[in-house]
Design a protein around this motif. Sequence first.
Motif, PDB file in Angstrom:
ATOM      1  N   LEU A   1       0.824  -1.205   0.000  1.00 52.34           N
ATOM      2  CA  LEU A   1       0.000   0.000   0.000  1.00 52.34           C
ATOM      3  C   LEU A   1       0.862   1.260   0.000  1.00 52.34           C
ATOM      4  O   LEU A   1       0.595   2.203  -0.761  1.00 52.34           O
ATOM      5  CB  LEU A   1      -0.933  -0.007   1.213  1.00 52.34           C
ATOM      6  N   LEU A   2       1.902   1.278   0.812  1.00 48.71           N
ATOM      7  CA  LEU A   2       2.810   2.433   0.839  1.00 48.71           C
ATOM      8  C   LEU A   2       3.507   2.622  -0.502  1.00 48.71           C
ATOM      9  O   LEU A   2       3.660   3.751  -0.986  1.00 48.71           O
ATOM     10  CB  LEU A   2       3.850   2.278   1.950  1.00 48.71           C
ATOM     11  N   CYS A   3       3.920   1.529  -1.111  1.00 50.07           N
ATOM     12  CA  CYS A   3       4.569   1.594  -2.416  1.00 50.07           C
ATOM     13  C   CYS A   3       3.613   2.179  -3.456  1.00 50.07           C
ATOM     14  O   CYS A   3       3.992   3.034  -4.250  1.00 50.07           O
ATOM     15  CB  CYS A   3       5.027   0.191  -2.821  1.00 50.07           C
ATOM     16  N   TRP A   4       2.370   1.720  -3.444  1.00 50.51           N
ATOM     17  CA  TRP A   4       1.363   2.227  -4.369  1.00 50.51           C
ATOM     18  C   TRP A   4       1.134   3.717  -4.160  1.00 50.51           C
ATOM     19  O   TRP A   4       1.052   4.489  -5.108  1.00 50.51           O
ATOM     20  CB  TRP A   4       0.065   1.439  -4.186  1.00 50.51           C
ATOM     21  N   MET A   5       1.058   4.139  -2.898  1.00 51.74           N
ATOM     22  CA  MET A   5       0.800   5.547  -2.595  1.00 51.74           C
ATOM     23  C   MET A   5       1.982   6.436  -2.975  1.00 51.74           C
ATOM     24  O   MET A   5       1.790   7.564  -3.432  1.00 51.74           O
ATOM     25  CB  MET A   5       0.469   5.711  -1.113  1.00 51.74           C
ATOM     26  N   CYS A   6       3.194   5.949  -2.808  1.00 50.76           N
ATOM     27  CA  CYS A   6       4.389   6.751  -3.088  1.00 50.76           C
ATOM     28  C   CYS A   6       4.756   6.767  -4.568  1.00 50.76           C
ATOM     29  O   CYS A   6       5.495   7.650  -5.010  1.00 50.76           O
ATOM     30  CB  CYS A   6       5.567   6.244  -2.278  1.00 50.76           C
ATOM     31  N   PHE A   7       4.250   5.820  -5.335  1.00 50.59           N
ATOM     32  CA  PHE A   7       4.614   5.725  -6.745  1.00 50.59           C
ATOM     33  C   PHE A   7       4.321   7.026  -7.491  1.00 50.59           C
ATOM     34  O   PHE A   7       5.153   7.517  -8.248  1.00 50.59           O
ATOM     35  CB  PHE A   7       3.880   4.554  -7.413  1.00 50.59           C
TER      36      PHE A   7
END
Length: 161
Positions: A71-77
């Motif tokens: 989820l963090l990776c998706w949000m930071c992308f």
Amino acid sequence: MPFTAPNGAPLAGYGRRTGAYLIDRLVITFGGLAAGGAVVGVFFGLAYLIDPAGYEEGSSPLIGVGAVLGLLCWMCFGMVYRVGCHSRSGRTLGKWVCRSRLVVQETCEPPSVGGAFVRELVLVALALTYIGLLIDLLWPLWDDRRQTVHDKAARTLVIRG
């Protein structure tokens, strides 16, 4: 003079800006899902290899860690994509397709990493409420420099070219 940058370059119209925004939303959505999904997949695979019983029950801590990191990776992308592209060339894929680019209003050069980051933080803050995002995205319709609120905060312009 309205509708031109200080160096005389014409500003991008609302249609170009909207087209670029929509293309970038697609890139961010699918790129973020792919990056986040890859992280989740790795952690689910590790959970299966390390603790097959916990994986089957859904009780392995790696599943929770993978879900949070995905989820963090998706949000930071999106942040990494837009800040990286804007600070390097002033163009994201959407701006490239729509033949426009982001520049600092005083120098007509691409913004620094810090300037691009500030611009994105303001956009994210405004997007926390739908009314804030709506006002931000409609602002160029009545602004002499065709700037959004997040452009004004970072002192940037979107020009044609």
